[in-house]
Design an enzyme around this catalytic site. Structure first.
Site, PDB file in Angstrom:
ATOM      1  N   ARG A  57       0.867  -1.187   0.000  1.00 27.98           N
ATOM      2  CA  ARG A  57       0.000   0.000   0.000  1.00 27.98           C
ATOM      3  C   ARG A  57       0.902   1.235   0.000  1.00 27.98           C
ATOM      4  NH1 ARG A  57       1.744   1.801   4.002  1.00 27.98           N
ATOM      5  NH2 ARG A  57       0.543   3.706   3.767  1.00 27.98           N
ATOM      6  N   GLY A  58       0.240   2.413  -0.068  1.00 38.84           N
ATOM      7  CA  GLY A  58       1.023   3.649  -0.199  1.00 38.84           C
ATOM      8  C   GLY A  58       1.225   3.907  -1.689  1.00 38.84           C
ATOM      9  N   ALA A  59       1.014   5.149  -2.104  1.00 42.18           N
ATOM     10  CA  ALA A  59       0.955   5.459  -3.534  1.00 42.18           C
ATOM     11  C   ALA A  59       2.199   4.996  -4.324  1.00 42.18           C
ATOM     12  CB  ALA A  59       0.698   6.955  -3.707  1.00 42.18           C
ATOM     13  N   ARG A  94      -6.874  -0.319  -7.321  1.00 42.94           N
ATOM     14  CA  ARG A  94      -7.100   0.802  -6.399  1.00 42.94           C
ATOM     15  C   ARG A  94      -7.137   2.082  -7.236  1.00 42.94           C
ATOM     16  NH1 ARG A  94      -4.150   1.276  -0.797  1.00 42.94           N
ATOM     17  NH2 ARG A  94      -6.101   2.384  -0.373  1.00 42.94           N
ATOM     18  N   ASP A 252      -1.639  10.901  -2.408  1.00 42.63           N
ATOM     19  CA  ASP A 252      -1.937   9.865  -3.407  1.00 42.63           C
ATOM     20  C   ASP A 252      -2.139  10.460  -4.791  1.00 42.63           C
ATOM     21  OD1 ASP A 252      -2.745   8.769  -0.654  1.00 42.63           O
ATOM     22  OD2 ASP A 252      -2.522   7.026  -1.959  1.00 42.63           O
ATOM     23  N   ASN A 262      -5.164  12.850  -0.078  1.00 44.37           N
ATOM     24  CA  ASN A 262      -4.402  11.938   0.796  1.00 44.37           C
ATOM     25  C   ASN A 262      -5.395  11.194   1.692  1.00 44.37           C
ATOM     26  OD1 ASN A 262      -1.831  10.914   1.756  1.00 44.37           O
ATOM     27  ND2 ASN A 262      -2.161  12.070   3.623  1.00 44.37           N
ATOM     28  N   LYS A 263      -4.871  10.362   2.564  1.00 46.78           N
ATOM     29  CA  LYS A 263      -5.695   9.519   3.443  1.00 46.78           C
ATOM     30  C   LYS A 263      -6.782  10.317   4.157  1.00 46.78           C
ATOM     31  CE  LYS A 263      -5.583   5.998   3.777  1.00 46.78           C
ATOM     32  NZ  LYS A 263      -6.510   5.096   3.037  1.00 46.78           N
TER      33      LYS A 263
HETATM   34  O1  MRU Z   1      -4.699   3.504   1.780  1.00 49.75           O
HETATM   35  P1  MRU Z   1      -3.196   3.628   1.848  1.00 49.75           P
HETATM   36  O2  MRU Z   1      -2.616   3.092   3.093  1.00 49.75           O
HETATM   37  O3  MRU Z   1      -2.540   3.098   0.593  1.00 49.75           O
HETATM   38  O4  MRU Z   1      -2.994   5.208   1.844  1.00 49.75           O
HETATM   39  C1  MRU Z   1      -1.715   5.713   1.970  1.00 49.75           C
HETATM   40  C2  MRU Z   1      -1.708   7.181   2.089  1.00 49.75           C
HETATM   41  O5  MRU Z   1      -2.697   7.849   2.083  1.00 49.75           O
HETATM   42  C3  MRU Z   1      -0.354   7.794   2.120  1.00 49.75           C
HETATM   43  O6  MRU Z   1      -0.375   8.949   2.888  1.00 49.75           O
HETATM   44  C4  MRU Z   1       0.014   8.146   0.703  1.00 49.75           C
HETATM   45  O7  MRU Z   1      -0.071   7.040  -0.143  1.00 49.75           O
HETATM   46  C5  MRU Z   1       1.308   8.786   0.643  1.00 49.75           C
HETATM   47  S1  MRU Z   1       2.505   7.654   0.105  1.00 49.75           S
HETATM   48  C6  MRU Z   1       4.042   7.971   0.502  1.00 49.75           C
END
Ligand code: MRU
Length: 366
Positions: A57-59, A94, A252, A262-263
């Site tokens: 996970r994470g962009a 996603r 993201d 973002n989240k």
């Molecule tokens: O749903 P996730 O855990 O993939 O979301 C991650 C985030 O929102 C992060 O802040 C974002 O991807 C930044 S990545 C370095």
């Protein structure tokens, strides 16, 4: 980054011996912080599941994972039909992080221009290049963010007898676990800590999946960075008490006009930061900027995840097993938007690998 004595990236290739084809190794993030489990991904369907279930996970990391998903697909079947099928499956896994779309598009553009017989080998090399580039971008973000922290800390300490601890609040996990290595929002923090600056991180728990409490706290702890986990609702209060000097989050997707997606919960932190005159930064490598979009609220698709993520919390039981417990009445409905958009007017600056930009002055390089 270091886990114990060992250096890890979040994703790497296993060149299996004998007749066995290469596979992809990942750190299974659904098991952290309680266990460090390495999962092996052998084909496209397994990679799609790993992205959907957030084992990765994470962009930036889902972009890198999708690139390896294409490589796995090409070693199975290098036809145009399967390449297009793989791209569609991965892009749909996603929707919000633009990095995933960006990485798949980069792989598609390259692979459609060459013969089927070369596709597997070229795809493995290109996915590895995407990973290596991610590491370089994040290190550069760390250096630009370090300069910001250094000057803000100097200003804050001007009237103090000694250098104050500099308090940074972050949301979700935008650390090395969300990237191939180093992280985005946490990269300046690691750089500051490594340079000997006194930094302390307020870690938002980040309901419903608790990426802050589980992942950010774990990786900061592994690196020895002082931090405190807080409930998502505590940030505004801490800002009012003068206990937050800067907010740094990841993203993201960032529009050409500087809107930051973002989240979920990031927007509320930006509002509270503005009200308390606290600088709010998003740390963003260039593949996270979507130059085709100019209005984040209208244009960015917000992923809607399963309501069970809100209804249940996962944790470690007394017998050492991972368990889920229900926290809401069985008859209550749920809603689970996974991201929100912070309008550019609430953002102090965007930290990129090219420097720090005002959100309305983003510059396209290359
Ligand atoms: O749903 P996730 O855990 O993939 O979301 C991650 C985030 O929102 C992060 O802040 C974002 O991807 C930044 S990545 C370095």
């Amino acid at each position: 980054m270091l886990v114990g004595q060992r250096q890890y990236r979040t994703i790497w290739v296993l060149e299996n011996s004998g007749q066995c084809l290469p596979t992809v190794a990942i750190i299974d993030q659904t098991k952290l912080p309680h266990a460090l489990v390495i999962a092996h991904i052998a084909d496209l369907p397994q990679m799609v599941v790993a992205i959907k279930t957030m084992q990765v996970r994470g962009a930036p990391l889902i972009g890198a994972s999708a690139a390896y998903g294409i490589a796995l697909a090409m070693q199975h079947d290098a036809s145009d039909a399967y390449l297009n099928y793989a791209a569609t499956q991965l892009i749909q896994s996603r929707p919000t992080a633009v990095n995933l779309h960006w990485a798949v598009q980069r792989m598609l553009t390259l692979l459609t221009s060459i013969a089927n017989s070369s596709r597997s080998q070229v795809a493995w090399a290109e996915a590895a290049a995407i990973c290596d580039e991610d590491v370089v971008l994040n290190q550069a973000i760390g250096q630009h963010g370090l300069a910001l922290i250094e000057s803000a800390q100097k200003n804050a300490s001007q009237n103090a007898a000694q250098t104050q601890v500099f308090n940074i609040l972050t949301h979700c996990n935008a650390g090395w676990l969300a990237t191939v290595d180093f992280g985005t929002a946490l990269s300046p923090i690691y750089a500051a800590h490594n340079a000997g600056l006194k930094v302390h991180v307020w870690v938002d728990e980040t309901r419903p999946r608790n990426q802050g409490a589980s992942l950010t706290a774990w990786e900061l702890g592994q690196h020895g960075v002082p931090h405190t986990v807080i409930s998502d609702n505590a940030g505004g209060h801490l800002m009012q008490q003068g206990l937050v000097d800067m907010v740094i989050v990841g993203a993201d997707r960032v529009t050409s006009t500087g809107d930051v997606c973002n989240k979920i919960g990031t927007y509320l932190k930006a509002l509270a930061a503005l009200d308390n005159h606290i600088p709010f930064y998003a740390a963003v490598p260039s593949p996270t900027i979507d130059w085709s979009m100019s209005n984040g609220l209208d244009e960015i698709e917000i992923e809607q995840r399963h309501g069970d993520e809100v209804a249940y919390i996962q944790g470690l039981a007394a017998d050492g097993s991972l368990q889920s417990v229900r926290v809401i009445p069985s008859e209550s409905p749920t809603a689970n938007p996974a991201f929100d958009v912070t309008p550019a007017r609430l953002v102090t600056g965007i930290i990129t690998e090219h420097g720090v930009f005002s959100p309305d002055r983003l510059v396209r390089h290359g």
